[in-house]
Write a protein that holds these residues in place. Structure first.
Motif, PDB file in Angstrom:
ATOM      1  N   LEU A   1      50.095  36.001  50.047  1.00  0.00           N
ATOM      2  CA  LEU A   1      50.342  37.283  48.461  1.00  0.00           C
ATOM      3  C   LEU A   1      51.531  36.324  47.705  1.00  0.00           C
TER       4      LEU A   1
ATOM      5  N   ALA B   1      43.099  31.420  46.770  1.00  0.00           N
ATOM      6  CA  ALA B   1      42.512  33.334  46.405  1.00  0.00           C
ATOM      7  C   ALA B   1      41.411  32.961  47.486  1.00  0.00           C
TER       8      ALA B   1
ATOM      9  N   ARG C   1      42.115  33.738  51.147  1.00  0.00           N
ATOM     10  CA  ARG C   1      42.306  35.376  51.430  1.00  0.00           C
ATOM     11  C   ARG C   1      41.290  35.980  51.342  1.00  0.00           C
ATOM     12  N   ARG C   2      40.830  35.706  50.453  1.00  0.00           N
ATOM     13  CA  ARG C   2      38.826  36.127  50.677  1.00  0.00           C
ATOM     14  C   ARG C   2      38.308  35.701  51.824  1.00  0.00           C
TER      15      ARG C   2
ATOM     16  N   ASN D   1      44.525  50.627  46.456  1.00  0.00           N
ATOM     17  CA  ASN D   1      43.767  49.182  46.101  1.00  0.00           C
ATOM     18  C   ASN D   1      42.456  49.080  45.747  1.00  0.00           C
TER      19      ASN D   1
ATOM     20  N   THR E   1      36.388  51.644  39.279  1.00  0.00           N
ATOM     21  CA  THR E   1      35.294  51.209  38.910  1.00  0.00           C
ATOM     22  C   THR E   1      34.412  50.830  39.308  1.00  0.00           C
ATOM     23  N   LEU E   2      34.483  50.627  40.466  1.00  0.00           N
ATOM     24  CA  LEU E   2      33.063  50.554  41.460  1.00  0.00           C
ATOM     25  C   LEU E   2      33.124  51.821  42.578  1.00  0.00           C
TER      26      LEU E   2
ATOM     27  N   PHE F   1      33.004  44.175  47.453  1.00  0.00           N
ATOM     28  CA  PHE F   1      33.322  43.307  46.834  1.00  0.00           C
ATOM     29  C   PHE F   1      34.151  41.741  47.389  1.00  0.00           C
TER      30      PHE F   1
ATOM     31  N   LEU G   1      32.491  38.640  45.427  1.00  0.00           N
ATOM     32  CA  LEU G   1      33.923  38.022  45.054  1.00  0.00           C
ATOM     33  C   LEU G   1      33.189  36.269  45.866  1.00  0.00           C
TER      34      LEU G   1
ATOM     35  N   LEU H   1      32.129  43.889  37.093  1.00  0.00           N
ATOM     36  CA  LEU H   1      32.929  44.391  36.302  1.00  0.00           C
ATOM     37  C   LEU H   1      33.206  44.517  35.268  1.00  0.00           C
TER      38      LEU H   1
ATOM     39  N   GLU I   1      34.124  48.539  33.756  1.00  0.00           N
ATOM     40  CA  GLU I   1      35.267  48.511  32.390  1.00  0.00           C
ATOM     41  C   GLU I   1      35.136  49.046  31.945  1.00  0.00           C
TER      42      GLU I   1
ATOM     43  N   ARG J   1      47.952  44.850  36.639  1.00  0.00           N
ATOM     44  CA  ARG J   1      47.822  45.556  38.185  1.00  0.00           C
ATOM     45  C   ARG J   1      46.103  45.249  39.235  1.00  0.00           C
ATOM     46  N   PHE J   2      45.370  44.850  37.600  1.00  0.00           N
ATOM     47  CA  PHE J   2      43.717  45.017  37.616  1.00  0.00           C
ATOM     48  C   PHE J   2      44.171  43.935  38.338  1.00  0.00           C
TER      49      PHE J   2
ATOM     50  N   ARG K   1      45.147  43.230  41.580  1.00  0.00           N
ATOM     51  CA  ARG K   1      44.973  43.289  42.690  1.00  0.00           C
ATOM     52  C   ARG K   1      43.853  42.942  42.821  1.00  0.00           C
ATOM     53  N   VAL K   2      42.853  42.328  42.005  1.00  0.00           N
ATOM     54  CA  VAL K   2      41.603  41.537  41.842  1.00  0.00           C
ATOM     55  C   VAL K   2      42.195  39.874  43.017  1.00  0.00           C
ATOM     56  N   LYS K   3      43.343  39.508  42.626  1.00  0.00           N
ATOM     57  CA  LYS K   3      43.510  37.837  42.976  1.00  0.00           C
ATOM     58  C   LYS K   3      44.272  38.112  44.032  1.00  0.00           C
ATOM     59  N   SER K   4      44.540  39.299  44.677  1.00  0.00           N
ATOM     60  CA  SER K   4      44.742  39.992  46.290  1.00  0.00           C
ATOM     61  C   SER K   4      44.353  40.079  46.775  1.00  0.00           C
ATOM     62  N   LEU K   5      43.105  40.430  46.557  1.00  0.00           N
ATOM     63  CA  LEU K   5      41.701  40.339  47.557  1.00  0.00           C
ATOM     64  C   LEU K   5      40.651  39.371  47.536  1.00  0.00           C
TER      65      LEU K   5
ATOM     66  N   MET L   1      39.829  37.026  44.574  1.00  0.00           N
ATOM     67  CA  MET L   1      39.355  36.168  43.108  1.00  0.00           C
ATOM     68  C   MET L   1      39.632  35.251  42.236  1.00  0.00           C
TER      69      MET L   1
ATOM     70  N   PRO M   1      49.910  37.041  43.481  1.00  0.00           N
ATOM     71  CA  PRO M   1      49.816  38.443  43.243  1.00  0.00           C
ATOM     72  C   PRO M   1      50.368  39.656  44.270  1.00  0.00           C
TER      73      PRO M   1
ATOM     74  N   VAL N   1      51.012  42.828  41.854  1.00  0.00           N
ATOM     75  CA  VAL N   1      50.425  44.490  42.038  1.00  0.00           C
ATOM     76  C   VAL N   1      51.957  45.316  42.574  1.00  0.00           C
ATOM     77  N   ARG N   2      52.566  44.588  42.163  1.00  0.00           N
ATOM     78  CA  ARG N   2      54.464  45.578  42.781  1.00  0.00           C
ATOM     79  C   ARG N   2      55.030  46.025  40.877  1.00  0.00           C
TER      80      ARG N   2
ATOM     81  N   GLU O   1      46.325  55.575  41.458  1.00  0.00           N
ATOM     82  CA  GLU O   1      45.413  55.120  41.234  1.00  0.00           C
ATOM     83  C   GLU O   1      45.057  54.923  39.950  1.00  0.00           C
TER      84      GLU O   1
END
Lengths: 220, 873
Positions: free
Chosen positions: A56, A80, A83-84, A95, A99-100, A108, A112, B13, B17, B318-319, B322-326, B328, B412, B416-417, B873
């Motif tokens: 990150l 990316a 990480r996934r 986090n 919306t999900l 998720f 992805l 998504l 949204e 932030r959104f 967040r998805v980048k850290s997960l 994406m 990311p 996030v921060r 959140e």
């Protein structure tokens, strides 16, 4: 066998007299399947260290090797996907995607990736974490503990090698905190994952195989 | 291993949204609608302007056809029709042209009915119908056949049979010039010239007429094919062929190529002015002015959408973080943002098109004047809509990808921060002893700088545009224009002098004594006068002539003699040369009285002599008018004598010729002339059987409606035309509106966007501090103190806006205005600096500054402090 190794990792913020040494020459190796707790005062560099391990954040100098992959050699796109596939994150503030639904949040990382979920494995996780009846709920309908359980399930869903948890119980009361930490340790052991967890709670840290203490960006 | 980009998740998504943020989605769709509307409006209007110019060229040319080939055989016409480049043809079988001298400025063909040609030239009768043979077929035809044609009579009366004149349909200008009553069945004596140059006179029966939409200078007089054949003694062996091409381009070349392809030689042709490259370029340049405004539209569109996206910028960043850290990937994030753009773009297009087109329908009659059908429908084209949709899409995409770019540039962990860093920004190094609410308000303002900047910029931009438009609009001086253009409240024009191409026919009596009498006793009329003219051959004595010749042959600063400027007016040159050599010229003797005399004299700058009413009324004096400048006198000198119809007049004064005094045209012979004003009584003595060319009337404005009703009643069916000061006023206002319309519209929408942006900035500034307010309350700050703080914030914000907008708008508008004044060459301008839009906007901004933060705080405060503190959140 080592799954994470950091060599002379440095990360500084600010410039000149205002320089903050978040990480100041960290050398660290973590064994596969081990549960490592990282402790230290606020501002000691715990989160920065965890972010480095998860790709990150990037170090100013030094190298981070995770599961045989040198992260500094990866492009953004590759990072990316790394990480996934390789890392499951659990954040203090969950986090989750508001919306999900719970189920969609858990799936998720797989969505992805576009890969098909292992139904049996997922069912097992969901049952273990007590989320079976909340799958169609949205995160804002859950308690803090419930949300963190979803975050744990999501972190495990893609079968990553490493789980990185940044104060996963920080926002929970002590009872919920104990439960979540217990679940986290149990699930990672059960599914043979490497767990690195930041915590302030020394009781939780005692559950770990190894405790790494940080002070002013150095391991002490 | 490190490859995979599943895009289905992006769709899911985006859908979610929008389900979760309906308000924001609707706002974005509205923004796209506005942007699409702006594009549609400006592109459609640009297209209208371009087409309007081409339409006016077509009107002058008299036909929609691209090329007109003259004097070709039927076989040649058939060959041209079959050419693969030819889309359509319209054939005209003309037996000759009308040769009456009253039609000398026009080209009216006597031709057999051709529906296709009539369609191409807008010459289908609207009153009555096209000529038909069957009407005179039965009982009259027999008489006609026996009588036969008299082709030997030139300039004499002839006919097809006394009881059975053939039918003819004409345009109104021709009818008025030839003094033909507007009655179906009226006798129509026509003087015409065949292709061989022989002249004939025949009498027809009027069966229909049409108003001249096209063909003021070029028209047709329709007769039946049978009549045409009878007139020629055979079927006309040559045609005119109007050709419409599939791909019109360089028409001159295409016309030649067509002939060359078919092996045809020595065929003359004309090409449609509307397709002349220079004219098209000019029309294009005029249209570009509208398209240029789209640059501002792009800017304000991006600003608008960006600002709405900015409403949730922190959540967005932030959104994305967040998805980048997960896991994406950047590509997935870009697709996600693009899909968000598409989701608001698609529903915004149709309403944008509809609104833009409706605006265009409203504005079109002011852009293209004189069309019966709304030009927006007449010139409808799809490309402005397609282009608008594409540009609106590009604008939306640009705005939606903006926050993505910020995420892409950071790792990311930073994204996030982000929220924490926002909350901490601007808190250090501020030490003040002001009360807590005021101190916090000032801190709040400094933290909102970034959000307020686009709002302030769009407000400044829109207000500068609006103030410039206002300054320009008010600087166009209507009074000055009307003073210069409108001699009187109403001007009546004889039917034969209503159009600028018509030669005034002194035999015309469309303004009857009955009309004059009715006008003179009408209670609304305060003043009136008339002008009558007659062309008279006159003689200039050698000494007078020398002065005139000097005036025209003196070389000016540009090294050219004044007569050289008339090189493209052969009739003028011929008249001048004749005067120079023989002293003979045409004088336009103009009898004026009452208001017409008053206006004529009041408007003239006397070059020599002066107006002495008493002496002038004796009928022994005339006032000479001719071409003039500060040092040129192109009339005989004051004190010299002029012999008009054997009566001697002394020249009392010399004035420049006032071209707006009279309507219609003089004969070609009189293109070079000297005008002599004399009292109407003297004119009547000279020409007892005269008609009235123009009447000027002033009225009490409060009785305008009743007077106009009266006028339309007494003028009905006479062919007399009427211009009122309102026509000039309308022309002026229309021209000003035309100039101001696009910037006014764009400026207004931009102001609306600016206001929305400003309100958004205030709303965002309040909403993002939800937790901060909760912390303040938890530390003991009362809601009243927080409200006071927000009021302070609003007031400070307004102060900053005020400091920025007032001098900014004032200086920029003034600078632009002075530049514009220096570069415009319009004569009817009086500099009037106006910041009205700014003054109107300021109270609205004050209300927004104070009310918006309070409103959103009220909404926030509905949740308990603990709820807000807990909310992460």
């Amino acid at each position: 066998m080592e799954i994470i190794s950091l060599h002379n990792v440095k990360k500084y913020y600010g410039s000149k007299e205002n320089t903050v040494k978040a990480l100041d020459g960290i050398d660290l190796t973590i064994r596969q399947g081990a549960f490592t707790a990282i402790v230290g005062a606020s501002g000691s560099g715990k989160t920065t260290l965890l972010n480095m391990m998860g790709g990150l954040d990037v170090p100013d100098t030094g190298e981070v090797i995770v599961d045989g992959v040198n992260l500094s050699g990866l492009k953004e796109e590759q990072l990316a996907v790394f990480r996934r596939k390789k890392v499951g994150f659990i954040f203090q503030n969950y986090n989750l995607m508001p919306t999900l639904t719970v189920e969609e949040n858990i799936l998720f990382p797989l969505d992805l990736d576009g890969s098909a979920p292992d139904e049996g494995y997922l069912r097992e996780i969901i049952e273990l974490l007590g989320l079976k009846d909340r799958l169609t709920a949205f995160p804002d309908m859950l308690s803090g503990g419930g949300r963190q359980r979803v975050a744990i399930a999501r972190a495990l869903a893609a079968k990553p090698s490493i789980i990185l948890a940044d104060e996963p119980t920080g926002n929970l009361d002590s009872q919920n905190g104990q439960n979540v930490a217990g679940l986290l340790k149990m699930t990672t052991e059960l599914f043979h994952r490497t767990l690195v967890m930041i915590t302030h709670n020394m009781e939780l840290a005692q559950l770990a195989d190894r405790v790494v203490r940080l002070q002013d960006g150095r391991i002490v | 291993m490190l490859r995979n980009n599943n895009l289905k998740i992006c769709r899911k998504l985006v859908r979610r949204e929008f389900q979760f943020h309906k308000g924001q989605t609707l706002l974005l769709i509205m923004a796209v609608t506005l942007v699409c509307m702006l594009y549609t409006f400006s592109f459609s209007l640009g297209n209208l302007t371009y087409k309007g110019f081409l339409y006016s060229y077509r009107t002058i040319y008299g036909s929609d056809s691209h090329i007109i080939y003259e004097n070709i055989t039927e076989a040649q016409a058939a060959a041209l029709k079959k050419h693969p480049a030819v889309k359509d043809t319209a054939a005209l079988s003309a037996v000759g042209v009308l040769s009456d001298e009253m039609l000398e400025n026009r080209n009216v063909r006597l031709a057999a009915v051709s529906e296709s040609w009539a369609r191409e030239t807008d010459s289908i009768p609207v009153c009555g119908r096209m000529p038909e043979e069957k009407d005179r077929a039965d009982h009259d035809k027999a008489v006609f056949d026996e009588s036969g044609l008299d082709k030997t009579v030139v300039h004499g009366e002839s006919g097809f049979g006394k009881n059975a004149p053939a039918e003819i349909a004409l345009d109104e200008i021709t009818m008025n010039s030839l003094l033909i009553p507007h009655e179906i069945g009226a006798e129509v004596p026509i003087k015409w010239r065949s292709a061989e140059g022989e002249e004939y006179t025949h009498t027809f029966r009027l069966c229909g007429w049409w108003e001249n939409q096209m063909g003021e200078t070029d028209s047709c007089a329709w007769i039946t094919a049978e009549t045409a054949e009878e007139l020629c003694g055979k079927r006309p062996d040559t045609l005119m062929l109007g050709v419409t091409l599939y791909l019109p381009g360089d028409l001159e070349k295409q016309a030649k190529d067509l002939l060359a392809d078919l092996g045809l030689k020595d065929i003359s042709y004309t090409t449609n002015l509307a397709y002349n490259k220079a004219r098209q370029d000019y029309a294009g340049r005029e249209a570009v002015k509208f398209y240029r405004m789209n640059l501002i539209v792009v800017l304000c569109g991006v600003l608008m959408i960006c600002h709405i996206v900015q409403l949730s910028a922190q959540q967005n960043i932030r959104f994305y973080g967040r998805v980048k850290s997960l896991g994406m990937t950047p590509r997935q994030i870009r697709v996600l943002a693009a899909q968000r753009a598409v989701m608001v773009w698609v529903p915004g297009i149709l309403p944008g098109w509809i609104l833009g087109f409706l605006l265009c329908v409203g504005a079109a009659p002011y852009v293209v004047v004189g069309m019966e059908r709304n030009p927006a429908f007449a010139f409808f084209q799809l490309w402005p809509f397609v282009l608008s949709a594409l540009l609106a899409g590009a604008t939306t995409l640009t705005a939606c990808l903006w926050p993505v770019g910020r995420v892409m540039r950071s790792v990311p962990a930073q994204a996030v921060r982000y929220i924490e860093s926002v909350e901490q920004r601007g808190r250090k190094g501020r030490k003040t002893r002001a009360p807590v609410a005021r101190r916090m308000a000032l801190t709040g303002i400094s933290r909102q700088k970034k959000q307020s900047l686009p709002a302030a910029f769009s407000l400044l931009l829109s207000l500068v545009v609006l103030c410039c438009v206002r300054t320009m609009g008010t600087s166009y001086d209507e009074e000055k224009y009307l003073d210069g253009m409108a001699l009187c409240d109403y001007r009546l024009c004889d039917a034969s002098a209503a159009s600028g191409v018509q030669r005034y026919n002194p035999k015309s009596r469309s303004i009857t004594p009955k009309i004059m009498e009715a006008l003179s006793v009408h209670p609304a009329v305060t003043d009136m006068g008339q002008a009558c003219t007659m062309e008279v051959p006159l003689y200039a004595k050698p000494e007078d002539r020398a002065r005139i010749i000097d005036a025209f042959e003196e070389v000016d600063e540009q090294g050219r003699a004044r007569k050289e400027y008339m090189a493209d007016e052969p009739d003028w040159l011929a008249g001048y040369e004749k005067m120079r050599e023989t002293g003979e010229y045409i004088g336009i003797v103009t009898g004026v009285d009452g208001l017409m005399l008053k206006n004529a004299m009041a408007r003239q700058a006397f070059l020599e002599g002066g107006y002495d009413k008493e002496a002038f009324d004796t009928g022994k004096y005339v006032i000479a008018a001719g071409a003039a400048s500060s040092h040129i006198r192109a009339t005989p000198p004051v004190g010299s004598k002029v012999d008009i119809c054997s009566r001697e007049f002394e020249i009392m004064a010399s004035v420049p010729l006032e071209t707006t005094l009279l309507s219609g045209k003089d004969s070609r012979q009189a293109q070079y002339n000297i005008t002599y004003y004399l009292p109407l009584s003297a004119f009547e003595e000279l020409f007892p059987e005269h008609g009235i060319r123009n009447v000027a009337v002033n009225i009490r404005r409060e009785e305008q409606k009743a007077f106009e009703d009266f006028l339309s009643q007494i003028l009905e069916g006479t062919g007399t035309d009427m211009f009122s000061y309102k026509d000039y006023q309308w022309t002026f206002r229309n021209a000003v509106f035309h100039l101001c319309m696009i910037p006014l519209f764009v400026g207004s929408v931009m102001l609306l966007i600016g206001m929305l942006n400003f309100a958004n900035a205030l709303a965002v500034g309040t909403l993002v501090r939800k937790r901060e307010f909760a912390v303040c309350e938890s530390l003991g700050m009362t809601k009243k103190q927080l409200r006071r703080m927000l009021l302070w914030e609003g007031a400070c914000c307004y102060g900053v806006i005020l400091v920025l907008l007032v001098p900014g708008t004032g200086i920029l508008t003034w600078l632009w205005g002075r530049w514009w004044l220096a570069h415009t060459n319009t004569w009817c301008i009086t500099w009037r600096f106006s910041l009205l839009p700014l003054w109107v906007s300021l109270p609205v901004l004050l209300i927004l500054s104070l009310a918006v933060p309070l409103y959103f705080f009220k909404k926030i405060a509905k949740e308990s402090v603990t709820e807000r503190l807990r909310e992460l959140e």
